[in-house]
Write a protein that holds these residues in place. Structure first.
Motif, PDB file in Angstrom:
ATOM      1  N   ILE A 114      -4.976   0.408  17.965  1.00 33.18           N
ATOM      2  CA  ILE A 114      -3.972  -0.240  17.209  1.00 33.18           C
ATOM      3  C   ILE A 114      -4.418  -0.300  16.038  1.00 33.18           C
ATOM      4  CG2 ILE A 114      -2.892  -2.875  16.668  1.00 33.18           C
ATOM      5  CD1 ILE A 114      -3.043  -3.306  19.783  1.00 33.18           C
ATOM      6  N   ILE A 115      -5.781  -0.702  15.571  1.00 32.04           N
ATOM      7  CA  ILE A 115      -6.370  -0.504  14.353  1.00 32.04           C
ATOM      8  C   ILE A 115      -6.506   0.671  13.779  1.00 32.04           C
ATOM      9  CG2 ILE A 115      -8.459  -0.774  13.067  1.00 32.04           C
ATOM     10  CD1 ILE A 115      -9.057  -3.246  14.921  1.00 32.04           C
ATOM     11  N   LEU A 116      -6.629   1.792  14.713  1.00 32.43           N
ATOM     12  CA  LEU A 116      -6.526   3.218  13.881  1.00 32.43           C
ATOM     13  C   LEU A 116      -5.211   3.406  13.764  1.00 32.43           C
ATOM     14  CD1 LEU A 116      -7.773   6.216  13.816  1.00 32.43           C
ATOM     15  CD2 LEU A 116      -7.296   6.642  15.893  1.00 32.43           C
ATOM     16  N   VAL A 117      -4.233   3.243  14.349  1.00 29.43           N
ATOM     17  CA  VAL A 117      -2.600   3.608  14.036  1.00 29.43           C
ATOM     18  C   VAL A 117      -2.476   2.832  12.814  1.00 29.43           C
ATOM     19  CG1 VAL A 117      -0.492   3.262  14.679  1.00 29.43           C
ATOM     20  CG2 VAL A 117      -2.193   3.907  16.422  1.00 29.43           C
ATOM     21  N   LEU A 118      -2.516   1.399  12.452  1.00 31.75           N
ATOM     22  CA  LEU A 118      -2.300   0.796  11.478  1.00 31.75           C
ATOM     23  C   LEU A 118      -2.930   1.051  10.407  1.00 31.75           C
ATOM     24  CD1 LEU A 118      -2.296  -2.896  12.934  1.00 31.75           C
ATOM     25  CD2 LEU A 118      -0.360  -1.647  12.219  1.00 31.75           C
ATOM     26  N   SER A 119      -4.311   1.931  10.458  1.00 31.07           N
ATOM     27  CA  SER A 119      -5.064   2.253   9.278  1.00 31.07           C
ATOM     28  C   SER A 119      -4.319   3.547   8.468  1.00 31.07           C
ATOM     29  CB  SER A 119      -6.385   2.523   9.606  1.00 31.07           C
ATOM     30  OG  SER A 119      -6.542   3.796  10.489  1.00 31.07           O
ATOM     31  N   LEU A 120      -3.416   4.096   9.016  1.00 34.17           N
ATOM     32  CA  LEU A 120      -2.741   5.470   8.798  1.00 34.17           C
ATOM     33  C   LEU A 120      -1.579   5.049   7.827  1.00 34.17           C
ATOM     34  CD1 LEU A 120      -2.110   7.314  12.112  1.00 34.17           C
ATOM     35  CD2 LEU A 120      -3.980   7.801  10.385  1.00 34.17           C
ATOM     36  N   PHE A 121      -1.250   3.717   7.919  1.00 37.62           N
ATOM     37  CA  PHE A 121      -0.286   3.284   6.828  1.00 37.62           C
ATOM     38  C   PHE A 121      -1.050   2.075   5.823  1.00 37.62           C
ATOM     39  CE2 PHE A 121       1.506   4.151  11.112  1.00 37.62           C
ATOM     40  CZ  PHE A 121       2.562   4.966  10.673  1.00 37.62           C
ATOM     41  N   THR A 122      -2.306   2.103   5.857  1.00 42.57           N
ATOM     42  CA  THR A 122      -2.759   1.084   5.095  1.00 42.57           C
ATOM     43  C   THR A 122      -3.421   1.526   3.849  1.00 42.57           C
ATOM     44  OG1 THR A 122      -3.289  -0.315   7.127  1.00 42.57           O
ATOM     45  CG2 THR A 122      -4.567  -0.954   5.132  1.00 42.57           C
ATOM     46  N   SER A 123      -3.437   1.129   2.706  1.00 44.52           N
ATOM     47  CA  SER A 123      -3.994   1.535   1.666  1.00 44.52           C
ATOM     48  C   SER A 123      -5.419   1.696   1.536  1.00 44.52           C
ATOM     49  CB  SER A 123      -3.497   0.806   0.221  1.00 44.52           C
ATOM     50  OG  SER A 123      -3.947  -0.462   0.155  1.00 44.52           O
TER      51      SER A 123
ATOM     52  N   GLU B  24     -17.523  11.449  -3.474  1.00 43.29           N
ATOM     53  CA  GLU B  24     -16.750  12.087  -2.487  1.00 43.29           C
ATOM     54  C   GLU B  24     -16.696  11.379  -1.222  1.00 43.29           C
ATOM     55  OE1 GLU B  24     -17.819  14.836  -5.850  1.00 43.29           O
ATOM     56  OE2 GLU B  24     -19.108  13.766  -4.400  1.00 43.29           O
ATOM     57  N   LEU B  25     -17.624  10.673  -1.032  1.00 44.21           N
ATOM     58  CA  LEU B  25     -17.879   9.850   0.359  1.00 44.21           C
ATOM     59  C   LEU B  25     -17.105   8.582   0.285  1.00 44.21           C
ATOM     60  CD1 LEU B  25     -21.568   9.451   1.365  1.00 44.21           C
ATOM     61  CD2 LEU B  25     -19.533  10.349   2.610  1.00 44.21           C
ATOM     62  N   GLN B  26     -16.102   8.610   1.319  1.00 43.15           N
ATOM     63  CA  GLN B  26     -15.070   7.464   1.223  1.00 43.15           C
ATOM     64  C   GLN B  26     -15.357   6.507   2.460  1.00 43.15           C
ATOM     65  OE1 GLN B  26     -10.927   8.462   0.752  1.00 43.15           O
ATOM     66  NE2 GLN B  26     -11.800  10.158  -0.352  1.00 43.15           N
ATOM     67  N   LEU B  27     -14.890   5.158   2.492  1.00 46.40           N
ATOM     68  CA  LEU B  27     -15.262   4.351   3.608  1.00 46.40           C
ATOM     69  C   LEU B  27     -14.702   4.917   4.957  1.00 46.40           C
ATOM     70  CD1 LEU B  27     -16.508   1.729   4.097  1.00 46.40           C
ATOM     71  CD2 LEU B  27     -14.295   0.663   3.879  1.00 46.40           C
ATOM     72  N   TRP B  28     -13.633   5.540   5.037  1.00 50.61           N
ATOM     73  CA  TRP B  28     -12.895   5.810   6.329  1.00 50.61           C
ATOM     74  C   TRP B  28     -14.005   6.927   7.071  1.00 50.61           C
ATOM     75  CZ3 TRP B  28     -11.524  10.548   7.552  1.00 50.61           C
ATOM     76  CH2 TRP B  28     -11.127  11.474   6.394  1.00 50.61           C
ATOM     77  N   HIS B  29     -14.871   7.751   6.028  1.00 51.15           N
ATOM     78  CA  HIS B  29     -15.681   8.761   6.437  1.00 51.15           C
ATOM     79  C   HIS B  29     -17.046   8.365   7.354  1.00 51.15           C
ATOM     80  CE1 HIS B  29     -14.630  11.331   2.837  1.00 51.15           C
ATOM     81  NE2 HIS B  29     -13.768  11.454   3.633  1.00 51.15           N
ATOM     82  N   TYR B  30     -17.036   6.946   7.287  1.00 53.59           N
ATOM     83  CA  TYR B  30     -18.177   6.369   7.992  1.00 53.59           C
ATOM     84  C   TYR B  30     -17.511   5.405   9.051  1.00 53.59           C
ATOM     85  CZ  TYR B  30     -21.392   6.409   4.158  1.00 53.59           C
ATOM     86  OH  TYR B  30     -22.250   6.804   3.095  1.00 53.59           O
ATOM     87  N   LEU B  31     -16.280   4.759   8.769  1.00 50.71           N
ATOM     88  CA  LEU B  31     -15.410   4.029  10.039  1.00 50.71           C
ATOM     89  C   LEU B  31     -14.982   4.618  11.073  1.00 50.71           C
ATOM     90  CD1 LEU B  31     -14.120   1.112   7.772  1.00 50.71           C
ATOM     91  CD2 LEU B  31     -16.139   1.168   8.636  1.00 50.71           C
ATOM     92  N   LEU B  32     -14.321   5.537  10.740  1.00 52.44           N
ATOM     93  CA  LEU B  32     -13.649   6.521  11.700  1.00 52.44           C
ATOM     94  C   LEU B  32     -14.695   7.150  12.784  1.00 52.44           C
ATOM     95  CD1 LEU B  32     -10.910   7.446  12.864  1.00 52.44           C
ATOM     96  CD2 LEU B  32     -11.135   9.709  11.518  1.00 52.44           C
ATOM     97  N   PRO B  33     -15.446   8.003  12.281  1.00 52.76           N
ATOM     98  CA  PRO B  33     -16.497   8.398  13.363  1.00 52.76           C
ATOM     99  C   PRO B  33     -17.349   7.238  13.871  1.00 52.76           C
ATOM    100  CG  PRO B  33     -17.143   8.976  11.366  1.00 52.76           C
ATOM    101  CD  PRO B  33     -15.955   8.436  11.135  1.00 52.76           C
ATOM    102  N   GLY B  34     -17.827   6.249  13.220  1.00 51.65           N
ATOM    103  CA  GLY B  34     -18.522   5.174  13.709  1.00 51.65           C
ATOM    104  C   GLY B  34     -17.692   4.418  14.739  1.00 51.65           C
ATOM    105  N   TYR B  35     -16.567   3.879  14.762  1.00 53.09           N
ATOM    106  CA  TYR B  35     -15.890   3.244  15.518  1.00 53.09           C
ATOM    107  C   TYR B  35     -15.614   4.356  16.821  1.00 53.09           C
ATOM    108  CZ  TYR B  35     -15.713  -1.147  13.084  1.00 53.09           C
ATOM    109  OH  TYR B  35     -16.045  -2.368  12.708  1.00 53.09           O
TER     110      TYR B  35
END
Length: 500
Positions: A158-167, A399-410
């Motif tokens: 659910i979080i992954l799907v919501l993250s696609l629409f979150t700034s 160039e490193l963004q937060l989602w570059h860590y969070l997505l593979p991490g989770y």
């Protein structure tokens, strides 16, 4: 054990925890990051406040907060009515979260960053609603024996799907909110609540595993709630200025005296709902003896005094030093220093987190010493050390963004839930929330923001948010890896104990 013996025991434990970070700062002062004498004096006074406050707080939690949570959990479970479990979870989750000091600190920062566009009150209320809904969900999971890894898989999908629409800005705030809500006050209560409900199960293995995981489920409520708020409000860009305080305008003692009434008021508001709920339950359900009630009330008083002293020490003595050290080391030509010191500071700071001690002791107690607290603590230290280093790398490399860590991490963390012993799944995900407590949210956040201020091209506000999210993520992986090693060793050694 006598009262004095217990306090001395807690004091020794806390001394071992706080001394490493104190020594580390003093070493840096005489080597890479010389500090003003007034800052060093404030830091030492702050360390004394933290040592005394944390000792008193841990004692208060043992005799006050934990018994209330356990009693409430058992009372809710005994009703055998799902609607009672749901309503109790909603109300307890909401009031405990709305009282968490760490959440108020983060909400104040969000208010500042957005120039009042997202008011502090709206963040606190929205996050607390999310926590209430997910605590109710977590309690239902325990009652119906739903596997934790399945619930977490659904929630993070659910979080992954919501993250696609979150700034991008709100992505950092939402994950930081999950860390902020599981602070020094919330964690002991939620852990005890889960233990109270699961302890009534006839299956001891199920009871052991279900004692953990409620903190993990609750923390996802904060992420989902903030994301939904962002999607509905359609708030994209954040703007604002970092509030700067002049060190010269306030005396050393003046800073502590300034913080004392503010924090005392916040902790009073934090503990009041717990006290009221306890007294209501005592009148209509608990029916404890006068002696037991007096002991719990004494525990609440100790929790109040300890938490006030601890937070005054952190806010008045540690935050400014954290900013100064981060700025000084990041200003050096060799940027490898800031990455290495970030790792070491992450390691030593986690040792001083109050909720970490509550969780690690409960892990050892519930597993009858099978999972030793030293192993959990070591894994947490390594995980948080890497998290703070990764936060600094994100500042150094635009160039490193937060989602570059969070997505593979989770993705890795959720994948591991399917192969590691299920007891470790709950322990790991609970530890993720616990690791990001008041010490991390103040001292380490100040350190990272100080570094961002010194590094050209970095955005102090945007790069400041997200550090708590990384601190909450890394223990999920490190502790599940520990669980996997336990599983392999159990197979090799032919142990009878069923770690699954």
């Amino acid at each position: 054990m006598s009262f004095l013996t217990v306090i001395v025991s807690k004091l020794k434990e806390v001394l071992y925890a706080v001394l490493p970070i104190t020594v580390m700062v003093l070493i840096l002062n005489f080597t890479l990051a010389p500090l003003e004498s007034s800052l060093i004096v404030s830091f030492i006074i702050g360390a004394i406040f933290i040592i005394i406050g944390l000792s008193i707080f841990l004692f208060g939690v043992d005799i006050g907060i934990t018994p209330i949570g356990k009693a409430m959990g058992k009372t809710i479970a005994k009703t055998n009515k799902i609607w009672v479990v749901v309503i109790a979870g909603l109300l307890l989750g909401f009031f405990i979260s709305i009282a968490e000091p760490d959440l108020h600190i983060l909400a104040r920062q969000v208010d500042l960053v957005t120039s009042g566009l997202i008011p502090k009150a709206s963040i606190v209320i929205v996050v607390s609603i999310g926590i209430g809904v997910l605590i109710a969900t977590g309690l239902v999971r325990i009652v119906f024996n739903i596997p934790l890894y399945k619930v977490l898989s659904v929630l993070y999908l659910i979080i992954l799907v919501l993250s696609l629409f979150t700034s991008p800005e709100f992505l950092a705030i939402s994950f930081d909110a999950s860390g902020a809500t599981t602070g020094a006050l919330t964690v002991p209560f939620i852990l005890a609540l889960a233990l109270g409900i699961s302890s009534l199960k006839r299956d001891s293995k199920a009871s052991e595993k279900d004692s953990f995981g409620l903190v993990a489920i609750a923390s996802t409520g904060a992420i989902i709630a903030v994301m939904i708020m962002n999607i509905i409000a359609q708030t994209d860009k954040l703007s604002g200025n970092l509030d700067q305080h002049s060190a010269d305008s306030v005396s050393i003692l003046g800073a502590f005296l300034h913080e004392l009434p503010i924090i005392a008021q916040e902790i009073t508001l934090a503990l009041l709902p717990i006290l009221i709920i306890f007294l209501v339950f005592q009148k209509f359900s608990f029916k404890m003896s006068i002696k037991a009630v007096r002991k719990i009330l004494t525990g609440i008083l100790f929790t109040f005094v300890g938490l006030v002293l601890f937070l005054v020490g952190v806010n008045a003595g540690f935050m400014e030093v954290g900013t100064a050290i981060g700025h000084s080391i990041a200003s050096l030509d060799n940027k490898s220093y800031i990455v290495i010191i970030a790792f070491v500071l992450g390691v030593v700071t986690i040792l001083a987190e109050p909720a970490v001690y509550v969780l690690t002791h409960q892990i050892e107690d519930v597993t009858s010493g099978y999972v030793r607290r030293k192993i959990v603590m070591f894994s947490l230290c390594i995980g948080v050390g890497f998290a703070v280093s990764l936060s600094i790398l994100r500042i150094l490399i635009p160039e490193l963004q937060l989602w570059h860590y969070l997505l593979p991490g989770y993705i890795i963390a959720i994948a591991l839930t399917y192969v590691v012993p299920k007891l470790f799944v709950g322990i790991a995900f609970d530890s993720g929330g616990v690791a990001s407590g008041p010490m991390t949210a103040t001292f380490i956040l100040a350190f990272v923001q100080g570094a961002a201020e010194a590094i050209e091209g970095a955005n102090v506000l945007i790069d400041g948010f997200g550090m708590i999210a990384l601190v909450a993520l890394t223990p999920l992986i490190t502790l599940q890896v520990v669980g996997f090693v336990f599983k392999l060793n159990a197979r090799k050694g032919g142990e009878v104990r069923d770690v699954q």
